[in-house]
Design an enzyme around this catalytic site. Structure first.
Site, short mmCIF file in Angstrom:
data_model
loop_
_atom_site.label_atom_id
_atom_site.label_comp_id
_atom_site.label_asym_id
_atom_site.label_seq_id
_atom_site.Cartn_x
_atom_site.Cartn_y
_atom_site.Cartn_z
N HIS A 219 8.57 -33.54 -43.11
CA HIS A 219 9.24 -32.37 -43.70
C HIS A 219 8.36 -31.13 -43.50
O HIS A 219 7.14 -31.24 -43.41
CB HIS A 219 9.53 -32.61 -45.18
CG HIS A 219 10.81 -33.36 -45.41
ND1 HIS A 219 11.80 -32.93 -46.25
CD2 HIS A 219 11.28 -34.51 -44.86
CE1 HIS A 219 12.81 -33.78 -46.23
NE2 HIS A 219 12.52 -34.76 -45.40
N CYS B 76 13.81 -29.66 -49.49
CA CYS B 76 13.00 -30.66 -50.18
C CYS B 76 13.46 -30.67 -51.64
O CYS B 76 13.37 -29.65 -52.32
CB CYS B 76 11.52 -30.30 -50.09
SG CYS B 76 10.47 -31.39 -51.05
#
Ligand code: ZN
Length: 311
Positions: free
Chosen positions: A212, A243
């Site tokens: 990520h 996220c």
């Protein structure tokens, strides 16, 4: 570079599932199928198309069966569905999917919050699910989340990841996917973790990275993984998929960014960058918001300029 050198890499596309699951704007089944058509047209061969978690958990993906029923048929494309448990596996099989992905967390607290079960219970249940899936002839990738850091516990011992990887592989998992769920990894850590995992006997060619971009380090971490022999990287067009622990943060590693940098280094993803960018632009329009991918933004700016020139 010698003639035997294999420069092929796999970008495993997660936008229709991991990408959309964090988006509050629910897009139509038709738009999801259109997105998948575009991803396939760009050359993507591994696409995670939906999730078979309970529809009330993730309303965005409640149309799993309809999406799968509308997938364009291509012999050389693998469509994957995320499954939380046996029920999810049965639903995936009923839909005709032959590639499934399981998930658990390297940290106990994240596992509890995400799956409502202890890690030990989750692992035992998943081992059964994987064995069943393999007996049915399916391909299985097993995600391990929070490998590089946990939103609740912080530091995560690599021994946890090794133990889980070994157990999942013993049950028959074809791939282990190491996830940087909160985007906290750095390249030195990626190198360290991958070396420990490889030394413990986890085959590097069966290991994938799912990074990520919360802190803008996804590409650097992917390159660190590449240097350790990883050849499968998860990506999401336009970097879609925030996220869940950092509202407003960038999401998954953007597929276009990975394709651009890896191709420029001489690696081959088999994916047309412009067409991948077009897919990301389409998704941005459907979601009605600007998406964080760098190449995505370059693409949009160029397109705007071309449009104003031709106008
Ligand atoms: Zn992700």
């Amino acid at each position: 570079m010698n003639a035997q050198f294999d420069n092929r890499l796999t970008i495993y596309e997660v936008s229709p599932r991991d990408g959309l699951q964090n988006e509050s704007t629910v897009i139509s089944t038709r738009a999801k199928v259109e997105l998948i058509h575009r991803l396939v047209a760009s050359g993507m061969k591994d696409i995670e198309v939906t999730s078979f978690v309970r529809p009330s958990w993730i309303p965005q993906l409640a149309d799993a069966a309809e999406v799968v029923a509308s997938l364009p048929a291509h012999d050389d494309v693998r469509y994957w569905g995320l499954i939380p448990n046996r029920r999810g596996l049965d639903r995936a099989i009923d839909c005709g999917l032959s590639h499934v992905a399981t998930f658990l967390s390297a940290s106990e607290t994240h596992n509890q919050k995400n799956l409502n079960r202890t890690q030990r219970e989750t692992l035992a249940a998943q081992q059964e699910v994987i064995e069943t899936a393999k007996a049915e002839g399916l391909t299985v990738r097993a995600y391990i989340s929070t490998v590089f850091g946990c939103p609740y516990e912080g530091y995560v011992n690599v021994e946890q990841t090794i133990r889980l990887s070994q157990a999942l592989l013993e049950s028959g998992a074809d791939y282990i996917v190491l996830g940087d769920t909160i985007g906290s990894a750095n390249p030195a850590q990626v190198k360290r973790v991958l070396r420990s995992v490889a030394e413990a006997g986890v085959p590097i060619d069966q290991t994938a990275l799912h990074m990520h971009d919360t802190r803008g380090t996804a590409v650097a971490n992917v390159i660190a993984g590449l240097n350790e022999g990883i050849r499968i990287f998860d990506g999401s067009v336009a970097g879609v998929g925030g996220c869940p622990y950092a509202p407003g943060a960038a999401g998954n590693a953007a597929s276009e960014d990975l394709i651009a940098v890896l191709e420029s280094m001489g690696w081959s993803t088999g994916i047309d960058l412009d067409l991948a960018c077009e897919s990301g632009a389409f998704l941005g329009e459907e979601l009605g918001r600007s998406l964080p991918g760098r190449m995505h933004q370059v693409y949009l700016a160029n397109r705007e300029e071309e449009e104003s020139c031709s106008a």
